[in-house]
Write an enzyme that holds these catalytic residues in place. Structure first.
Site, PDB file in Angstrom:
ATOM      1  N   TYR A  29     -23.454   2.869  14.060  1.00  0.00           N
ATOM      2  CA  TYR A  29     -22.190   2.802  13.331  1.00  0.00           C
ATOM      3  C   TYR A  29     -21.912   1.378  12.852  1.00  0.00           C
ATOM      4  CZ  TYR A  29     -17.304   3.054  12.110  1.00  0.00           C
ATOM      5  OH  TYR A  29     -16.125   2.957  11.426  1.00  0.00           O
ATOM      6  N   GLN A 132      -4.619  -3.947   7.602  1.00  0.00           N
ATOM      7  CA  GLN A 132      -5.375  -3.389   6.478  1.00  0.00           C
ATOM      8  C   GLN A 132      -4.944  -1.949   6.240  1.00  0.00           C
ATOM      9  OE1 GLN A 132      -7.860  -0.888   7.159  1.00  0.00           O
ATOM     10  NE2 GLN A 132      -8.692  -0.639   5.100  1.00  0.00           N
ATOM     11  N   HIS A 279     -17.920  -4.105   0.788  1.00  0.00           N
ATOM     12  CA  HIS A 279     -17.755  -3.349   2.031  1.00  0.00           C
ATOM     13  C   HIS A 279     -18.976  -3.512   2.934  1.00  0.00           C
ATOM     14  CE1 HIS A 279     -14.584  -0.539   3.440  1.00  0.00           C
ATOM     15  NE2 HIS A 279     -15.496  -0.165   4.317  1.00  0.00           N
TER      16      HIS A 279
END
Length: 381
Positions: A29, A132, A279
């Site tokens: 992950y 965020q 990202h």
């Protein structure tokens, strides 16, 4: 500590230890990108191509990297980027990041889909806590979340623009990452073989979505995960951003900008800072290296707002490269998490020390006393 720096002088050293201490599903992950991971690798290649030309014979210099951003003084232009499902990577990570941020004076950006809630994290992070926002689809939930964050004292909100849809993360699918985790022999064995992670999980509880529990009747992870998929993302538009801007009185940063035209539109909409990022190579495998898009955006913004940067940063030299190309602040996600997974909570501060020490060393090596001096050292092809 000198002993830690001797053993783990580079983020890559923390990365190696972190991989050994993490269950496979946790590691995949954190470390994976999307598609063939070309974008993730381009981030590193792009940063390594940025060269700085030193100037010598300057005598004794004392580099100053203290940076004031949004009225708060930070010890360096380095911050912790938002991390979703942070407690899956390392249990208790949000609190550990917040404590280190407050102690060492760097911003920690808490994700909407972090494990801990803002009510837990903001008192720990203090003035160094940012929030965020993954945009909720329902305006009522959006307004409630924005008001909640404001009422808790958050002064800076980072609106993530670069997740219009879930990405294809093939490595994560192969690792069978699920929320909630699918309990079976494979998961049990992986967990048992990594006792440090397991003990941290027993101390902190099963990872979930602390911020979003307020909006769901059932607190089961299955329901929460379904709620996240159904309620967040895919809605951000300029009109939506304008609504957030109107409702939130603090600083708004738009994260995930790669196009100068988008950067200009952000300024037109009253955004306080633009965050250049792809990202971390986790959304679009065909995306350019984030560092390659930084200079054109700096030219477009032309000093009218601060510019932040992330994606691929693994050293103080990388921080220096981004600053030299015009970034005002540089954020890291994986680098801090490598430290945490490698060493537990003390690893956050150690990762920060590695980045700061590396940045200061580059400034000494190039004859720079200030961040502005660094911008004169870029080698033009």
């Amino acid at each position: 500590m000198a002993e830690l720096m001797d053993r783990f002088p580079a983020i890559s050293d923390l990365e190696k230890r972190a991989k050994r201490r993490s269950p496979v599903y946790s590691w995949e992950y954190l470390a994976s990108g999307t598609g063939d991971e070309a974008s993730m690798h381009r981030n590193r290649e792009g940063l390594l191509k940025v060269e700085l030309s030193p100037q010598f014979l300057k005598g004794v210099i004392t580099p100053d990297i203290t940076t004031t951003m949004f009225g708060v003084e930070h010890s360096a232009p380095i911050g912790a980027a938002p991390i979703g499902l942070s407690g899956l990577i390392w249990p208790g990570s949000d609190q550990a990041l917040a404590a280190a941020a407050a102690k060492h004076k760097f911003p920690q950006v808490l994700s909407t889909v972090a494990t801990a809630s803002p009510e837990v994290v903001k008192p720990i992070a203090g003035d160094y806590g940012w929030f965020q926002l993954y945009p909720p689809k329902e305006p009522t939930m959006r307004d409630a979340l924005v008001d909640r964050v404001a009422d808790l004292g958050y002064q800076t909100m980072v609106v993530t623009a670069d997740v219009p849809a879930p990405s294809r993360r093939e490595r994560q699918r192969k690792a069978q990452i699920r929320v909630p985790p699918k309990i079976g022999p494979r998961l049990v064995v992986q967990t048992a073989l990594h006792p440090a992670w397991t003990l941290a999980m027993l101390r902190n509880g099963m990872p979930g979505f602390g911020t979003l529990e307020t909006y769901v009747d059932s607190k089961s992870l299955a329901n929460l995960a379904g709620f996240v998929g159904a309620s967040l993302g895919g809605t951000l538009s300029w009109e939506y951003l304008a609504a957030v801007r109107e409702r939130f009185d603090g600083n708004i940063v738009v994260k995930g900008i790669l196009d100068p035209t988008d950067a200009q539109r952000c300024l037109d909409e009253g955004v306080d800072a633009v965050w250049v990022s792809n990202h971390g190579g986790r959304q679009l495998e065909a995306a350019p290296a984030a560092i390659d898009t930084l200079a054109p955006i700096v030219d477009q913004v032309a000093g009218r707002a601060p510019i932040f940067f992330d994606s691929g940063v693994r050293s103080g030299a990388d921080v220096a490269r981004a600053l030299a190309l015009g970034a005002d602040f540089v954020f890291c996600g994986r680098s801090f998490m490598f430290g945490l997974a490698a060493l537990g909570p003390p690893g956050v501060a150690h990762a920060f020390d590695i980045l700061v020490d590396g940045l200061l060393n580059v400034m000494h090596q190039t004859g720079c006393e200030t961040i502005d001096d660094l911008r004169q050292r870029v080698v033009t092809p």
